[in-house]
Design a protein around this motif. Structure first.
Motif, mmCIF file in Angstrom:
data_model
loop_
_atom_site.group_PDB
_atom_site.id
_atom_site.type_symbol
_atom_site.label_atom_id
_atom_site.label_comp_id
_atom_site.label_asym_id
_atom_site.label_seq_id
_atom_site.Cartn_x
_atom_site.Cartn_y
_atom_site.Cartn_z
ATOM 1 N N VAL A 1 0.650 -1.006 0.088
ATOM 2 C CA VAL A 1 -0.089 0.108 -0.667
ATOM 3 C C VAL A 1 0.375 0.613 -0.116
ATOM 4 O O VAL A 1 2.051 1.113 0.412
ATOM 5 C CB VAL A 1 -1.527 -0.111 0.899
ATOM 6 C CG1 VAL A 1 -1.775 -0.693 0.917
ATOM 7 C CG2 VAL A 1 -0.321 -0.570 2.208
ATOM 8 N N ALA B 1 -3.518 -1.629 -2.368
ATOM 9 C CA ALA B 1 -4.243 -0.533 -2.427
ATOM 10 C C ALA B 1 -3.428 1.160 -2.289
ATOM 11 O O ALA B 1 -1.981 0.819 -1.312
ATOM 12 C CB ALA B 1 -5.030 -1.040 -1.397
ATOM 13 N N ARG B 2 -3.716 1.573 -2.921
ATOM 14 C CA ARG B 2 -3.868 3.120 -3.224
ATOM 15 C C ARG B 2 -2.079 3.057 -3.899
ATOM 16 O O ARG B 2 -0.979 4.680 -2.693
ATOM 17 C CB ARG B 2 -3.563 3.250 -1.599
ATOM 18 C CG ARG B 2 -5.410 4.073 -0.640
ATOM 19 C CD ARG B 2 -5.404 4.354 0.276
ATOM 20 N NE ARG B 2 -4.141 3.818 1.032
ATOM 21 C CZ ARG B 2 -3.929 2.732 2.281
ATOM 22 N NH1 ARG B 2 -5.626 2.320 2.251
ATOM 23 N NH2 ARG B 2 -3.295 2.629 2.809
ATOM 24 N N GLY C 1 -1.301 -0.147 -9.963
ATOM 25 C CA GLY C 1 -1.637 -1.498 -9.142
ATOM 26 C C GLY C 1 -0.635 -2.786 -9.037
ATOM 27 O O GLY C 1 0.685 -2.819 -7.992
ATOM 28 N N TYR D 1 -6.606 -8.063 -3.564
ATOM 29 C CA TYR D 1 -7.692 -7.294 -3.448
ATOM 30 C C TYR D 1 -7.010 -5.859 -3.936
ATOM 31 O O TYR D 1 -6.159 -5.623 -3.751
ATOM 32 C CB TYR D 1 -8.169 -6.423 -1.861
ATOM 33 C CG TYR D 1 -8.526 -5.811 -1.716
ATOM 34 C CD1 TYR D 1 -10.553 -5.348 -2.136
ATOM 35 C CD2 TYR D 1 -8.610 -4.404 -1.317
ATOM 36 C CE1 TYR D 1 -11.636 -4.501 -1.734
ATOM 37 C CE2 TYR D 1 -9.242 -3.212 -0.933
ATOM 38 C CZ TYR D 1 -10.411 -2.926 -2.114
ATOM 39 O OH TYR D 1 -11.090 -2.250 -1.417
#
Length: 257
Positions: A195, A231-232, A241, A256
């Motif tokens: 992340v 994520a992010r 990603g 995810y």
């Protein structure tokens, strides 16, 4: 022919992924590291722990484990090489510093942080490291890249890879196992939180490959990327990603993103 070869490669990758779930520490030595240690110590017990992770890597032998107690380690780690060949060592974080069994650790309760201090890649794994090379249970932060893997097939599991100025995890190609005929092993990236990393390309995970090999057909880069939170992350050009370039065919499942 190529489709059949790719199916064989994918089957081999999944076999490696299954093998790592039953790895045994039998016969391996354990080297202990904690913030209050001393690199002059042997690392044989928590009372004789080393102070830095790299010092433990440097004295480790094939198949050894390094147990790292909670704390912040401002280091840029590289795997051990002997005559330009990787020595497979497993790094485990998440210890309080009293455990006698690896199963007793808790990486959520005992954050073990590798801080790259914005001075280089936080963890570099290269030159033929295999599935016995493992990075498991760490926070990996503030590197010019979190974990950089080249020509190797380590297991990267249960880490938080965060706030790196470069790909959270980058993968270039695979390990060639010199048997007859040669076979390949690929990295396994599983159970991680990747992340808030920022890179030019491939912010969370960057996978690259090429055709430069003596194997025919040339295998693609096929890391197993499964059960991660990605994520992010941000890419200034492409692949915020996960970005894949060149001769690649990663197995990406149950993440995810």
């Amino acid at each position: 022919m190529w489709k059949r070869a790719l199916l064989i490669i994918r089957a081999m990758v999944m076999a490696v992924a299954m093998m790592i779930s039953v790895q045994s520490a039998a016969g391996a030595s354990v080297i202990h590291v904690k913030p209050g240690g001393d690199d002059a110590n042997s690392g044989a017990t928590w009372a004789l722990a080393k102070k830095t992770i790299q010092a433990a890597i440097n004295v480790a032998n094939q198949g050894d484990e390094i147990w790292v107690a909670a704390g912040t380690y401002q280091e840029n780690l590289s795997n051990k090489l002997v005559e330009s060949a990787a020595v497979d060592v497993a790094l485990y974080g998440g210890f309080a510093g009293t455990e006698t069994s690896r199963d007793q650790r808790d990486w959520n309760a005992n954050p073990t942080i590798i801080d790259g201090t914005n001075s280089g890649v936080a963890v570099t794994i290269r030159d033929g490291a295999g599935p016995e090379t493992r990075v498991d249970g760490f926070y990996i932060i503030r590197g010019l890249g979190g974990i950089a893997i080249s020509n190797s097939a380590p297991v990267i599991a249960n880490n938080t890879v965060k706030d790196n100025s470069g790909p959270g995890i980058s993968v270039y190609k695979y390990k060639i196992i010199q048997v007859n005929p040669p076979i390949v092993a690929h990295p396994v990236i599983t159970g991680n939180s990747i992340v808030d990393n920022v890179a030019i390309n491939g912010g969370g995970i960057c996978v690259t490959g090429d055709l430069l090999t003596n194997l025919i057909p040339a295998p693609p880069s096929c890391p197993v990327i499964t059960n991660n939170v990605i994520a992010r992350n941000e890419a200034l050009q492409n692949g915020g990603g996960i970005g894949c370039w060149g001769h690649t065919a990663p197995i990406i499942s149950n993440n995810y993103i």
